[in-house]
Design an enzyme around this catalytic site. Structure first.
Site, short mmCIF file in Angstrom:
data_model
loop_
_atom_site.label_atom_id
_atom_site.label_comp_id
_atom_site.label_asym_id
_atom_site.label_seq_id
_atom_site.Cartn_x
_atom_site.Cartn_y
_atom_site.Cartn_z
N TYR A 192 0.84 -1.20 0.00
CA TYR A 192 0.00 0.00 0.00
C TYR A 192 0.88 1.26 0.00
O TYR A 192 1.88 1.32 0.73
CB TYR A 192 -0.88 -0.06 1.25
CG TYR A 192 -1.76 1.15 1.46
CD1 TYR A 192 -2.81 1.42 0.61
CD2 TYR A 192 -1.53 2.01 2.53
CE1 TYR A 192 -3.62 2.52 0.81
CE2 TYR A 192 -2.35 3.11 2.75
CZ TYR A 192 -3.38 3.36 1.87
OH TYR A 192 -4.17 4.46 2.07
N ASP B 23 -0.49 -7.60 6.29
CA ASP B 23 -1.58 -6.64 6.18
C ASP B 23 -2.72 -7.38 5.47
O ASP B 23 -2.65 -7.62 4.27
CB ASP B 23 -1.09 -5.42 5.39
CG ASP B 23 -2.18 -4.36 5.23
OD1 ASP B 23 -3.38 -4.71 5.31
OD2 ASP B 23 -1.82 -3.19 4.98
C1 LIG Z 1 -6.16 1.68 3.33
C2 LIG Z 1 -5.06 0.73 3.59
C3 LIG Z 1 -4.14 0.97 4.62
C4 LIG Z 1 -4.18 2.22 5.46
O1 LIG Z 1 -5.31 2.27 6.26
P1 LIG Z 1 -6.00 3.65 6.73
O2 LIG Z 1 -7.17 3.17 7.52
O3 LIG Z 1 -6.37 4.41 5.50
O4 LIG Z 1 -4.99 4.37 7.55
C5 LIG Z 1 -3.16 0.03 4.83
N1 LIG Z 1 -3.06 -1.09 4.07
C6 LIG Z 1 -3.93 -1.35 3.08
C7 LIG Z 1 -3.77 -2.59 2.27
C8 LIG Z 1 -4.95 -0.44 2.79
O5 LIG Z 1 -5.78 -0.70 1.78
#
Ligand SMILES: *Cc1c(COP(=O)(O)O)cnc(C)c1O
Length: 381
Positions: A102, A176
């Protein structure tokens, strides 16, 4: 509850027994910063809402249950969650991250944390040899996404977990899991040490809240993360926790339909003469289609594609859909379309992680499939 409750049951009940004070069936929004003490240090487990709040606790316990983990922590955003995890890594230690993580994660690593003495390098996590040769004696963390954003590449979580365990520095594997959600895959069960989420996306599911989460199994990591969560203070308010809890109740239903609609849209795009390339793990020609079938319950709701022509052609498409709204973010009930190079991934422009300018990303929502196809057909021509 039956033992062990299944995912759909956990999504509705985990961490959310009827309220002990009133019997309220839905977890109340405990909109309070502090808690009375009957004598100094004598309280009911809550002292101050940065440290702990009952609505947040319900969300944290629910998230832990959904990921099949022991300890859950909620944060004010996905980035706050990832930043707090990275505080487990000391100056002078090394992190291997996926080379298409990301954009905000790359910005945090490259523009912020590198300046504090943490070393980073980036590898194609679909290539196990590439990850292996990126490991160093001081590697503390391997940070991956699967599927990735926006290229929808997958990595083999079990193989990476085995690699981390076998390496001399025994780095943690952090995943993630925002794109897949625990309904489609549970990284801890595959050997990962840390799972993070942007709950802004599918977990919240309604594009009405920004939040983040971390789930772990190891007690020592959990204790350190709880210390950091309180010390740094990037915690969500009770109203936001409640919105995420409410979203999670329908996560299995939504993810089933996101996956069904996305498969239909991906097939439509793959057959369209004006489309050059489609990236969707559910298509048989996706390079990790077999892994996706093994590792995920369905192939998710995200699709990327490239239209024939140049960036201007791609801009025309994203500016002419009516149901797919032109916006950043993903994972809500509504369909969204965007141009990553100019929008979500502008922060990686010019770096090795740059995204091709004509790539279009879809977050396929829950509208009727025929309306989604009609909308794209009109826009792509
Ligand atoms: C949106 C996103 C983030 C960040 O999250 P926020 O809630 O916008 O801070 C991190 N990793 C992935 C894969 C995302 O899609």
């Amino acid at each position: 509850m039956p033992n062990p409750p299944r995912f759909e049951t956990l999504a509705i009940h985990a961490g959310q027994p009827p309220d002990s004070a009133t019997g309220a069936v839905m977890t109340p929004i405990y909109q309070t910063s502090t808690y009375v003490q009957v004598a100094v240090g004598q309280h009911k487990g809550y002292e101050y809402s940065r440290t702990g709040n009952p609505t947040r606790r319900a969300l944290e316990d629910c998230l832990a249950a959904l990921e099949g983990g022991r300890f859950g922590l909620a944060f004010s955003s996905g980035m706050a969650a990832i930043d707090t995890v990275l505080r487990l890594v000391a100056s002078g230690e090394h992190v291997v991250a996926g080379d298409d993580v990301y954009g905000g994660t790359f910005r945090l690593f490259d523009k912020v944390l590198k300046g504090y003495g943490i070393e980073f390098n980036y590898a194609d996590t679909a290539d196990l040899d590439a990850v292996h040769s990126a490991l160093r004696p001081n590697t503390r963390l391997i940070w991956v996404e699967t599927p990735t954003n926006p290229y929808l590449n997958l990595c083999d979580l079990r193989a990476l977990a085995d690699m981390a365990r076998a390496h001399a520095s025994r780095p943690w594997l952090g995943v993630d899991n925002t794109f897949a959600t625990p309904y489609l895959q549970q990284p801890l069960a595959l050997g990962a040490d840390i799972v993070a989420h942007s709950t802004t996306k599918y977990l919240g599911g309604h594009s009405d809240v920004v939040g983040g989460a971390v789930v772990v199994n190891d007690e020592a990591i959990s204790e350190r993360l709880h210390f950091l969560q309180n010390a740094i203070g990037a915690v969500p308010g009770p109203m936001d926790c409640w919105l995420v809890l409410r979203g999670i109740k329908t996560l299995p239903l939504r993810m089933d339909r996101h996956g069904e609609n996305a498969m239909i849209v991906a097939q439509f795009l793959a057959d369209h003469p004006n489309v050059e390339r489609v990236m969707y793990p559910g298509l048989p020609d996706h390079p990790q289609h077999a892994l996706a079938t093994r590792q995920m319950r369905n192939y998710g709701g995200m699709i990327s594609f490239v239209v024939k022509g140049d960036e201007a052609a791609a801009r025309r498409v994203v500016e002419s859909t009516k149901i797919f709204q032109l916006a950043e973010s993903l994972g809500g009930i509504e369909s969204l379309i965007e141009l990553p190079a100019a929008m979500t991934h502008a922060s990686v422009a010019g770096s090795a992680l740059a995204v091709e300018p004509a790539l279009i990303r879809l977050s396929v929502g829950l509208e009727h499939k025929d309306d989604l196809i009609d909308d794209l057909r009109r826009a792509i021509g």
